[in-house]
Scaffold this motif. Structure first.
Motif, PDB file in Angstrom:
ATOM      1  N   LEU A 119     130.532  17.326   6.799  1.00  0.00           N
ATOM      2  CA  LEU A 119     128.946  18.170   6.222  1.00  0.00           C
ATOM      3  C   LEU A 119     129.929  19.025   5.616  1.00  0.00           C
ATOM      4  O   LEU A 119     129.762  19.359   4.779  1.00  0.00           O
ATOM      5  N   ALA A 120     131.201  19.846   6.063  1.00  0.00           N
ATOM      6  CA  ALA A 120     131.801  20.807   5.158  1.00  0.00           C
ATOM      7  C   ALA A 120     132.078  20.827   4.162  1.00  0.00           C
ATOM      8  O   ALA A 120     132.519  21.063   3.173  1.00  0.00           O
ATOM      9  N   ARG A 121     133.369  19.370   3.588  1.00  0.00           N
ATOM     10  CA  ARG A 121     133.606  18.917   3.012  1.00  0.00           C
ATOM     11  C   ARG A 121     131.829  17.956   1.691  1.00  0.00           C
ATOM     12  O   ARG A 121     132.739  18.915   0.384  1.00  0.00           O
ATOM     13  N   LYS A 122     131.192  17.530   2.460  1.00  0.00           N
ATOM     14  CA  LYS A 122     129.567  17.541   1.675  1.00  0.00           C
ATOM     15  C   LYS A 122     129.547  18.519   1.250  1.00  0.00           C
ATOM     16  O   LYS A 122     129.451  18.863  -0.275  1.00  0.00           O
ATOM     17  N   ALA A 123     129.833  19.787   1.935  1.00  0.00           N
ATOM     18  CA  ALA A 123     128.948  21.240   1.195  1.00  0.00           C
ATOM     19  C   ALA A 123     130.280  21.210   0.074  1.00  0.00           C
ATOM     20  O   ALA A 123     129.499  22.539  -1.111  1.00  0.00           O
TER      21      ALA A 123
END
Length: 172
Positions: A119-123
């Protein structure tokens, strides 16, 4: 028969001695960092600098309501409820980096290290490359990697945090 008896005795002695030998392999230290401590590290990395520009987009009212619900559930210790509210918000606004980050932080609190990093990578991919939110993304990635014992990859993520800070404009 005597030689056979000596052979059996020699083998038995060897097996007993082999069982007594201790391994010299280094013992990997156990990481006792709690999910709450990991989140505190993420929040500390974000910081708040009055000289730094921090732009917040206008959001759909429904998404904002779901974020408020998620925050309340998170504070009440209902992490599953917070995750559900944020998942609903992401269905409405899937590319919102702030909502993705909040969901990543809930995953971090739940101990779902891999999901927190995804999720953080996508963000990171969807959001700003500077500012407090950028630092939160990379700090979440760093903490999820540390939790999984990926020290070298965590160092790489930590190095990205510095790049998220743009010095303020000095006016005289």
């Amino acid at each position: 028969m005597i030689p056979l008896r000596h052979s059996i005795l020699a083998v038995a002695t060897s097996l007993v001695l082999a069982a007594c030998v201790s391994s010299t392999a280094p013992v990997k230290p156990v990481d006792t960092t709690s999910p709450a401590q990991r989140l505190a590290a993420v929040e500390a990395a974000a910081g708040k600098d009055d000289t730094e520009l921090d732009v917040q987009p206008l959001r759909d009212g429904g998404v904002e309501d779901l974020r408020v619900v998620a925050q309340g559930k998170r504070q009440a210790g209902d992490l599953a409820g917070a995750a559900q509210a944020l998942d609903q918000a992401l269905q409405v606004s899937e590319g919102d980096p702030a909502v993705l980050q909040e969901r990543a932080e809930v995953a971090l609190l739940q101990g779902d290290w891999a999901q927190a990093e995804v999720l953080a990578r996508k963000a990171v991919d969807m959001g700003s490359k500077t500012g407090p939110l950028c630092r939160r993304h990379w700090a979440t990635i760093e903490q999820s990697r540390l939790a999984r014992g990926e020290q070298e990859n965590a160092v790489s993520a930590h190095a990205q945090i510095e790049g998220c800070t743009v010095p303020g404009i000095k006016r005289y």
